[in-house]
Write a protein that holds these residues in place. Structure first.
Motif, PDB file in Angstrom:
ATOM      1  N   GLU A   1       0.825  -1.217   0.000  1.00  0.00           N
ATOM      2  CA  GLU A   1       0.000   0.000   0.000  1.00  0.00           C
ATOM      3  C   GLU A   1       0.851   1.256   0.000  1.00  0.00           C
ATOM      4  O   GLU A   1       0.589   2.201  -0.747  1.00  0.00           O
ATOM      5  CB  GLU A   1      -0.979   0.016   1.181  1.00  0.00           C
ATOM      6  CG  GLU A   1      -2.140  -0.939   1.040  1.00  0.00           C
ATOM      7  CD  GLU A   1      -3.040  -0.659  -0.165  1.00  0.00           C
ATOM      8  OE1 GLU A   1      -3.119   0.499  -0.633  1.00  0.00           O
ATOM      9  OE2 GLU A   1      -3.664  -1.615  -0.654  1.00  0.00           O
ATOM     10  N   ALA A   2       1.887   1.293   0.832  1.00  0.00           N
ATOM     11  CA  ALA A   2       2.752   2.479   0.893  1.00  0.00           C
ATOM     12  C   ALA A   2       3.440   2.708  -0.450  1.00  0.00           C
ATOM     13  O   ALA A   2       3.543   3.850  -0.922  1.00  0.00           O
ATOM     14  CB  ALA A   2       3.781   2.323   2.007  1.00  0.00           C
TER      15      ALA A   2
ATOM     16  N   PHE B   1       2.420   1.645  -3.462  1.00  0.00           N
ATOM     17  CA  PHE B   1       1.413   2.033  -4.461  1.00  0.00           C
ATOM     18  C   PHE B   1       1.016   3.496  -4.285  1.00  0.00           C
ATOM     19  O   PHE B   1       0.936   4.257  -5.261  1.00  0.00           O
ATOM     20  CB  PHE B   1       0.187   1.121  -4.363  1.00  0.00           C
ATOM     21  CG  PHE B   1      -0.846   1.418  -5.405  1.00  0.00           C
ATOM     22  CD1 PHE B   1      -0.660   1.011  -6.716  1.00  0.00           C
ATOM     23  CD2 PHE B   1      -1.992   2.118  -5.079  1.00  0.00           C
ATOM     24  CE1 PHE B   1      -1.611   1.299  -7.697  1.00  0.00           C
ATOM     25  CE2 PHE B   1      -2.947   2.412  -6.046  1.00  0.00           C
ATOM     26  CZ  PHE B   1      -2.754   2.000  -7.361  1.00  0.00           C
ATOM     27  N   GLU B   2       0.807   3.931  -3.052  1.00  0.00           N
ATOM     28  CA  GLU B   2       0.430   5.321  -2.787  1.00  0.00           C
ATOM     29  C   GLU B   2       1.550   6.286  -3.177  1.00  0.00           C
ATOM     30  O   GLU B   2       1.300   7.345  -3.756  1.00  0.00           O
ATOM     31  CB  GLU B   2       0.044   5.498  -1.325  1.00  0.00           C
ATOM     32  CG  GLU B   2      -1.277   4.848  -0.974  1.00  0.00           C
ATOM     33  CD  GLU B   2      -1.571   4.840   0.516  1.00  0.00           C
ATOM     34  OE1 GLU B   2      -0.893   5.567   1.278  1.00  0.00           O
ATOM     35  OE2 GLU B   2      -2.487   4.097   0.921  1.00  0.00           O
ATOM     36  N   ALA B   3       2.814   5.928  -2.880  1.00  0.00           N
ATOM     37  CA  ALA B   3       3.950   6.804  -3.225  1.00  0.00           C
ATOM     38  C   ALA B   3       4.103   6.931  -4.733  1.00  0.00           C
ATOM     39  O   ALA B   3       4.339   8.027  -5.252  1.00  0.00           O
ATOM     40  CB  ALA B   3       5.229   6.259  -2.601  1.00  0.00           C
TER      41      ALA B   3
ATOM     42  N   THR C   1       1.745   6.481  -6.993  1.00  0.00           N
ATOM     43  CA  THR C   1       0.594   7.216  -7.508  1.00  0.00           C
ATOM     44  C   THR C   1       0.778   8.716  -7.289  1.00  0.00           C
ATOM     45  O   THR C   1       0.562   9.520  -8.204  1.00  0.00           O
ATOM     46  CB  THR C   1      -0.701   6.714  -6.841  1.00  0.00           C
ATOM     47  OG1 THR C   1      -0.857   5.319  -7.141  1.00  0.00           O
ATOM     48  CG2 THR C   1      -1.914   7.467  -7.341  1.00  0.00           C
ATOM     49  N   ALA C   2       1.214   9.104  -6.090  1.00  0.00           N
ATOM     50  CA  ALA C   2       1.431  10.520  -5.783  1.00  0.00           C
ATOM     51  C   ALA C   2       2.551  11.121  -6.619  1.00  0.00           C
ATOM     52  O   ALA C   2       2.539  12.315  -6.918  1.00  0.00           O
ATOM     53  CB  ALA C   2       1.739  10.679  -4.295  1.00  0.00           C
TER      54      ALA C   2
ATOM     55  N   ARG D   1      -2.398  -1.750  -9.434  1.00  0.00           N
ATOM     56  CA  ARG D   1      -2.191  -2.681  -8.321  1.00  0.00           C
ATOM     57  C   ARG D   1      -1.599  -3.997  -8.815  1.00  0.00           C
ATOM     58  O   ARG D   1      -0.752  -4.586  -8.149  1.00  0.00           O
ATOM     59  CB  ARG D   1      -3.500  -2.895  -7.563  1.00  0.00           C
ATOM     60  CG  ARG D   1      -3.919  -1.642  -6.814  1.00  0.00           C
ATOM     61  CD  ARG D   1      -5.179  -1.847  -5.985  1.00  0.00           C
ATOM     62  NE  ARG D   1      -5.449  -0.654  -5.205  1.00  0.00           N
ATOM     63  CZ  ARG D   1      -4.913  -0.385  -4.024  1.00  0.00           C
ATOM     64  NH1 ARG D   1      -4.072  -1.221  -3.471  1.00  0.00           N
ATOM     65  NH2 ARG D   1      -5.219   0.728  -3.384  1.00  0.00           N
TER      66      ARG D   1
ATOM     67  N   GLN E   1       2.136  -3.535  -9.380  1.00  0.00           N
ATOM     68  CA  GLN E   1       2.847  -3.418  -8.116  1.00  0.00           C
ATOM     69  C   GLN E   1       2.944  -4.764  -7.414  1.00  0.00           C
ATOM     70  O   GLN E   1       3.966  -5.075  -6.812  1.00  0.00           O
ATOM     71  CB  GLN E   1       2.196  -2.375  -7.204  1.00  0.00           C
ATOM     72  CG  GLN E   1       2.513  -0.964  -7.618  1.00  0.00           C
ATOM     73  CD  GLN E   1       3.972  -0.772  -7.984  1.00  0.00           C
ATOM     74  OE1 GLN E   1       4.286  -0.511  -9.143  1.00  0.00           O
ATOM     75  NE2 GLN E   1       4.870  -0.900  -7.042  1.00  0.00           N
TER      76      GLN E   1
ATOM     77  N   HIS F   1       9.916  10.049  -3.595  1.00  0.00           N
ATOM     78  CA  HIS F   1       8.518  10.462  -3.477  1.00  0.00           C
ATOM     79  C   HIS F   1       8.470  11.962  -3.735  1.00  0.00           C
ATOM     80  O   HIS F   1       9.258  12.728  -3.174  1.00  0.00           O
ATOM     81  CB  HIS F   1       8.023  10.132  -2.074  1.00  0.00           C
ATOM     82  CG  HIS F   1       6.553  10.292  -1.858  1.00  0.00           C
ATOM     83  ND1 HIS F   1       5.887  11.467  -2.110  1.00  0.00           N
ATOM     84  CD2 HIS F   1       5.625   9.420  -1.394  1.00  0.00           C
ATOM     85  CE1 HIS F   1       4.607  11.332  -1.810  1.00  0.00           C
ATOM     86  NE2 HIS F   1       4.414  10.091  -1.382  1.00  0.00           N
TER      87      HIS F   1
END
Length: 197
Positions: free
Chosen positions: A37-38, A40-42, A44-45, A63, A66, A117
């Motif tokens: 999750e971390a 994928f979120e990084a 994406t951002a 997803r 990843q 990031h």
């Protein structure tokens, strides 16, 4: 029919960098499946920034991709493609970026690659991480040099090896694989010190 010779690798079985590197308020550690999750979120951002320069970020993160990456990264050390991939984390476990050693240049060389990031750029995190990984890589048995490759127009990426005392070995034409690519690639090199100097 003669079988092709497999590529020679610099990281002999069992001779690899550590899986955790502690740098005070930073931790470089091997990816774990729980980082999904971390990560994928990084990504994406940071998509707009990474998409400009990274061929592997041609499309927005998915997803499924990843999961494939993490499955590969956790399959061995190095992974099946010869990569030792680390996440860069702060003291509270927040994901700041990634860095890794690639074992695809031949029997005595390793390549460092990295991304940050987008919320944490300009803080020297990649420079600190690359400095530590450079020293570790050059201390491994039989490693003659470490390289960092980047596009000639990617001034932020090129600033890292410049700060760390890498020499610019060459600038050469290369295929444009990402939107911001100039079509010229830089290869920066740091050699193993002679006689420990």
């Amino acid at each position: 029919m003669e079988q092709p010779t497999p590529p020679q690798r610099a990281l002999a079985r069992g001779v690899t960098p550590p899986r955790r590197i502690e740098l005070g308020d930073l931790l470089l550690r091997r990816w774990e499946s729980t980082d999904f999750e971390a990560q994928f979120e990084a990504l994406t951002a940071s998509f707009d920034q990474l998409h400009a320069w990274m061929p592997w970020m041609a499309q927005a993160p998915s997803r499924d991709r990843q999961r494939e990456f993490l499955a590969k990264a956790t399959a061995g050390w190095p992974d099946p493609t010869g990569e030792c991939a680390y996440g860069i984390f702060d003291s509270e476990g927040g994901l700041l970026g990634a860095i890794g050693l690639g074992d695809h240049l031949g029997p005595k060389a390793l390549e460092i690659g990295y991304w940050c990031h987008s919320a944490h750029t300009g803080r020297g995190l990649i420079t600190r991480s690359a400095a530590a990984l450079t020293d570790i890589a050059l201390a491994l048995p039989d490693i003659g040099h470490v390289e960092i490759h980047c596009d000639a127009a990617n001034t932020r990426s090129a600033a890292v090896p410049r700060r760390l005392g890498y020499r610019l070995d060459r600038v050469a034409p290369r295929e444009r694989l990402a939107p911001a690519d100039s079509g010229n690639g830089m290869v920066w090199v740091r050699d193993t010190p002679l006689n420990g100097v």
